[in-house]
Scaffold this motif. Structure first.
Motif, PDB file in Angstrom:
ATOM      1  N   ASP A   8      -0.933   3.463   2.314  1.00 13.61           N
ATOM      2  CA  ASP A   8      -2.298   2.831   1.187  1.00 13.61           C
ATOM      3  C   ASP A   8      -2.273   0.865   1.283  1.00 13.61           C
ATOM      4  OD1 ASP A   8      -2.835   5.498   1.687  1.00 13.61           O
ATOM      5  OD2 ASP A   8      -2.283   6.063  -0.188  1.00 13.61           O
ATOM      6  N   ILE A   9      -1.092   0.623   0.906  1.00 13.02           N
ATOM      7  CA  ILE A   9      -1.138  -0.636   0.972  1.00 13.02           C
ATOM      8  C   ILE A   9      -2.491  -1.524   1.828  1.00 13.02           C
ATOM      9  CG2 ILE A   9      -0.283  -2.686   0.084  1.00 13.02           C
ATOM     10  CD1 ILE A   9       2.564  -1.552  -0.839  1.00 13.02           C
ATOM     11  N   THR A  10      -2.203  -1.287   2.807  1.00 13.48           N
ATOM     12  CA  THR A  10      -3.156  -1.824   4.092  1.00 13.48           C
ATOM     13  C   THR A  10      -3.822  -1.509   3.951  1.00 13.48           C
ATOM     14  OG1 THR A  10      -0.928  -1.677   5.329  1.00 13.48           O
ATOM     15  CG2 THR A  10      -2.645  -2.865   6.731  1.00 13.48           C
ATOM     16  N   LEU A  11      -4.529  -0.655   3.722  1.00 18.52           N
ATOM     17  CA  LEU A  11      -6.035  -0.270   3.491  1.00 18.52           C
ATOM     18  C   LEU A  11      -6.528  -0.898   2.764  1.00 18.52           C
ATOM     19  CD1 LEU A  11      -8.810   1.757   4.383  1.00 18.52           C
ATOM     20  CD2 LEU A  11      -7.730   3.635   2.684  1.00 18.52           C
ATOM     21  N   PHE A  12      -5.426  -0.959   1.529  1.00 14.42           N
ATOM     22  CA  PHE A  12      -6.095  -1.368   0.066  1.00 14.42           C
ATOM     23  C   PHE A  12      -6.151  -3.362   0.019  1.00 14.42           C
ATOM     24  CE2 PHE A  12      -5.149  -4.060  -3.976  1.00 14.42           C
ATOM     25  CZ  PHE A  12      -6.469  -3.377  -4.410  1.00 14.42           C
ATOM     26  N   GLU A  13      -5.655  -3.552   0.980  1.00 10.27           N
ATOM     27  CA  GLU A  13      -5.830  -5.417   1.324  1.00 10.27           C
ATOM     28  C   GLU A  13      -7.250  -5.825   1.755  1.00 10.27           C
ATOM     29  OE1 GLU A  13      -1.431  -5.242   2.383  1.00 10.27           O
ATOM     30  OE2 GLU A  13      -0.593  -6.725   1.066  1.00 10.27           O
ATOM     31  N   GLY A  14      -7.317  -4.746   3.396  1.00 13.35           N
ATOM     32  CA  GLY A  14      -8.199  -4.824   4.071  1.00 13.35           C
ATOM     33  C   GLY A  14      -9.309  -4.065   3.133  1.00 13.35           C
ATOM     34  N   ILE A  15      -9.724  -4.247   2.583  1.00 14.66           N
ATOM     35  CA  ILE A  15     -11.051  -3.693   0.674  1.00 14.66           C
ATOM     36  C   ILE A  15     -11.238  -4.424   0.441  1.00 14.66           C
ATOM     37  CG2 ILE A  15     -12.051  -2.119  -0.803  1.00 14.66           C
ATOM     38  CD1 ILE A  15     -10.318   0.122   0.240  1.00 14.66           C
ATOM     39  N   ILE A  16      -9.937  -5.483  -0.369  1.00 12.72           N
ATOM     40  CA  ILE A  16     -10.253  -6.342  -1.259  1.00 12.72           C
ATOM     41  C   ILE A  16     -10.658  -7.836   0.492  1.00 12.72           C
ATOM     42  CG2 ILE A  16      -8.946  -7.996  -2.781  1.00 12.72           C
ATOM     43  CD1 ILE A  16      -9.161  -5.633  -3.652  1.00 12.72           C
ATOM     44  N   SER A  17      -9.892  -7.710   0.648  1.00 14.39           N
ATOM     45  CA  SER A  17     -10.609  -8.677   1.827  1.00 14.39           C
ATOM     46  C   SER A  17     -11.708  -8.429   2.656  1.00 14.39           C
ATOM     47  CB  SER A  17      -9.901  -9.538   2.927  1.00 14.39           C
ATOM     48  OG  SER A  17      -9.998  -8.282   3.525  1.00 14.39           O
ATOM     49  N   ASP A  18     -12.090  -7.443   2.385  1.00 12.32           N
ATOM     50  CA  ASP A  18     -13.865  -6.961   2.981  1.00 12.32           C
ATOM     51  C   ASP A  18     -14.283  -7.699   1.456  1.00 12.32           C
ATOM     52  OD1 ASP A  18     -13.421  -6.619   5.299  1.00 12.32           O
ATOM     53  OD2 ASP A  18     -13.581  -4.325   4.888  1.00 12.32           O
ATOM     54  N   LEU A  19     -14.296  -7.054   0.866  1.00  9.24           N
ATOM     55  CA  LEU A  19     -15.261  -7.321  -1.329  1.00  9.24           C
ATOM     56  C   LEU A  19     -14.791  -9.091  -1.243  1.00  9.24           C
ATOM     57  CD1 LEU A  19     -14.101  -4.973  -2.744  1.00  9.24           C
ATOM     58  CD2 LEU A  19     -16.559  -4.596  -1.650  1.00  9.24           C
ATOM     59  N   PHE A  20     -13.652  -9.757  -1.092  1.00 10.65           N
ATOM     60  CA  PHE A  20     -13.693 -11.189  -1.479  1.00 10.65           C
ATOM     61  C   PHE A  20     -13.160 -11.575  -0.481  1.00 10.65           C
ATOM     62  CE2 PHE A  20     -12.865  -7.784  -5.136  1.00 10.65           C
ATOM     63  CZ  PHE A  20     -13.664  -8.845  -6.013  1.00 10.65           C
ATOM     64  N   PRO A  21     -14.076 -12.046   0.472  1.00  6.03           N
ATOM     65  CA  PRO A  21     -13.832 -12.801   1.773  1.00  6.03           C
ATOM     66  C   PRO A  21     -12.956 -14.150   1.484  1.00  6.03           C
ATOM     67  CG  PRO A  21     -15.806 -12.716   2.086  1.00  6.03           C
ATOM     68  CD  PRO A  21     -15.422 -12.048   0.332  1.00  6.03           C
ATOM     69  N   GLY A  22     -11.612 -15.084   1.969  1.00  6.38           N
ATOM     70  CA  GLY A  22     -11.218 -15.740   2.014  1.00  6.38           C
ATOM     71  C   GLY A  22     -10.518 -16.266  -0.047  1.00  6.38           C
ATOM     72  N   ALA A  23     -10.077 -14.942  -0.225  1.00  2.00           N
ATOM     73  CA  ALA A  23      -9.254 -15.156  -2.443  1.00  2.00           C
ATOM     74  C   ALA A  23      -8.139 -14.531  -0.958  1.00  2.00           C
ATOM     75  CB  ALA A  23     -10.071 -13.955  -2.645  1.00  2.00           C
ATOM     76  N   VAL A  24      -6.928 -15.384  -1.774  1.00  3.16           N
ATOM     77  CA  VAL A  24      -5.654 -14.976  -1.831  1.00  3.16           C
ATOM     78  C   VAL A  24      -5.382 -14.663  -2.968  1.00  3.16           C
ATOM     79  CG1 VAL A  24      -3.421 -16.177  -0.797  1.00  3.16           C
ATOM     80  CG2 VAL A  24      -5.853 -17.209   0.157  1.00  3.16           C
ATOM     81  N   LEU A  25      -4.054 -13.309  -2.688  1.00  2.00           N
ATOM     82  CA  LEU A  25      -3.579 -13.176  -3.737  1.00  2.00           C
ATOM     83  C   LEU A  25      -2.422 -14.078  -4.250  1.00  2.00           C
ATOM     84  CD1 LEU A  25      -3.054  -9.113  -3.480  1.00  2.00           C
ATOM     85  CD2 LEU A  25      -4.781 -10.661  -5.143  1.00  2.00           C
ATOM     86  N   PRO A  26      -2.391 -14.605  -5.241  1.00  2.00           N
ATOM     87  CA  PRO A  26      -1.289 -15.042  -5.527  1.00  2.00           C
ATOM     88  C   PRO A  26       0.155 -14.777  -5.687  1.00  2.00           C
ATOM     89  CG  PRO A  26      -1.775 -14.596  -7.333  1.00  2.00           C
ATOM     90  CD  PRO A  26      -3.250 -13.580  -6.368  1.00  2.00           C
ATOM     91  N   THR A  27       1.330 -14.854  -5.563  1.00  2.00           N
ATOM     92  CA  THR A  27       2.166 -14.180  -5.354  1.00  2.00           C
ATOM     93  C   THR A  27       3.395 -14.684  -6.804  1.00  2.00           C
ATOM     94  OG1 THR A  27       2.765 -14.929  -2.713  1.00  2.00           O
ATOM     95  CG2 THR A  27       4.801 -14.741  -3.756  1.00  2.00           C
ATOM     96  N   PRO A  28       3.929 -13.163  -6.967  1.00  2.00           N
ATOM     97  CA  PRO A  28       3.980 -13.165  -8.119  1.00  2.00           C
ATOM     98  C   PRO A  28       5.651 -14.104  -8.425  1.00  2.00           C
ATOM     99  CG  PRO A  28       4.241 -11.262  -7.113  1.00  2.00           C
ATOM    100  CD  PRO A  28       4.078 -11.912  -5.921  1.00  2.00           C
ATOM    101  N   ASP A  29       5.911 -14.518  -9.056  1.00  3.31           N
ATOM    102  CA  ASP A  29       7.060 -15.255  -9.819  1.00  3.31           C
ATOM    103  C   ASP A  29       8.138 -14.783 -10.429  1.00  3.31           C
ATOM    104  OD1 ASP A  29       9.205 -17.428  -9.934  1.00  3.31           O
ATOM    105  OD2 ASP A  29       8.195 -18.440 -11.384  1.00  3.31           O
ATOM    106  N   TYR A  30       9.423 -13.972 -10.539  1.00  5.22           N
ATOM    107  CA  TYR A  30       9.711 -13.188 -10.949  1.00  5.22           C
ATOM    108  C   TYR A  30      11.291 -13.779 -11.246  1.00  5.22           C
ATOM    109  CZ  TYR A  30       7.251  -9.111  -9.035  1.00  5.22           C
ATOM    110  OH  TYR A  30       5.672  -8.810  -8.655  1.00  5.22           O
ATOM    111  N   GLY A  31      11.502 -15.203 -11.569  1.00  5.85           N
ATOM    112  CA  GLY A  31      12.177 -16.168 -11.211  1.00  5.85           C
ATOM    113  C   GLY A  31      12.851 -15.920 -12.451  1.00  5.85           C
ATOM    114  N   VAL A  32      12.310 -15.877 -14.142  1.00  8.46           N
ATOM    115  CA  VAL A  32      13.159 -15.528 -15.047  1.00  8.46           C
ATOM    116  C   VAL A  32      13.335 -13.855 -15.383  1.00  8.46           C
ATOM    117  CG1 VAL A  32      13.160 -15.733 -18.033  1.00  8.46           C
ATOM    118  CG2 VAL A  32      12.079 -17.257 -16.236  1.00  8.46           C
TER     119      VAL A  32
END
Length: 83
Positions: A8-32
């Motif tokens: 479902d992740i691919t489907l979700f990402e497709g829906i999000i990209s259709d709703l918000f074209p050009g929006a890029v999800l930030p990569t989470p920083d788990y350093g600490v």
């Protein structure tokens, strides 16, 4: 995205990209988080297996999103160690 099934992740990402074209999800920083997670794993004399670390990160993400949660799984699956 710990709540989604892998398929479902691919489907979700497709829906999000259709709703918000050009929006890029930030990569989470788990350093600490990773630093303390690896230290705690060593302190409890556990092995830093990739799947266990992934599950700990997913558990952390769920506690950030939810007020309560339930861990379920087979005996010896690492539920207690992850908590």
């Amino acid at each position: 995205l710990p709540k989604f099934l892998k398929e479902d992740i691919t489907l979700f990402e497709g829906i999000i990209s259709d709703l918000f074209p050009g929006a890029v999800l930030p990569t989470p920083d788990y350093g600490v988080l990773m630093e303390y997670l690896l230290k705690t794993i060593a302190d409890f004399k556990l092995q830093p297996v990739g799947m266990f670390i992934t599950k700990c990160i997913q558990l952390y993400e769920m506690t950030v999103l939810r007020h309560g949660l339930m861990t379920v799984g087979p005996t010896g699956g690492g539920k207690t160690c992850a908590l």
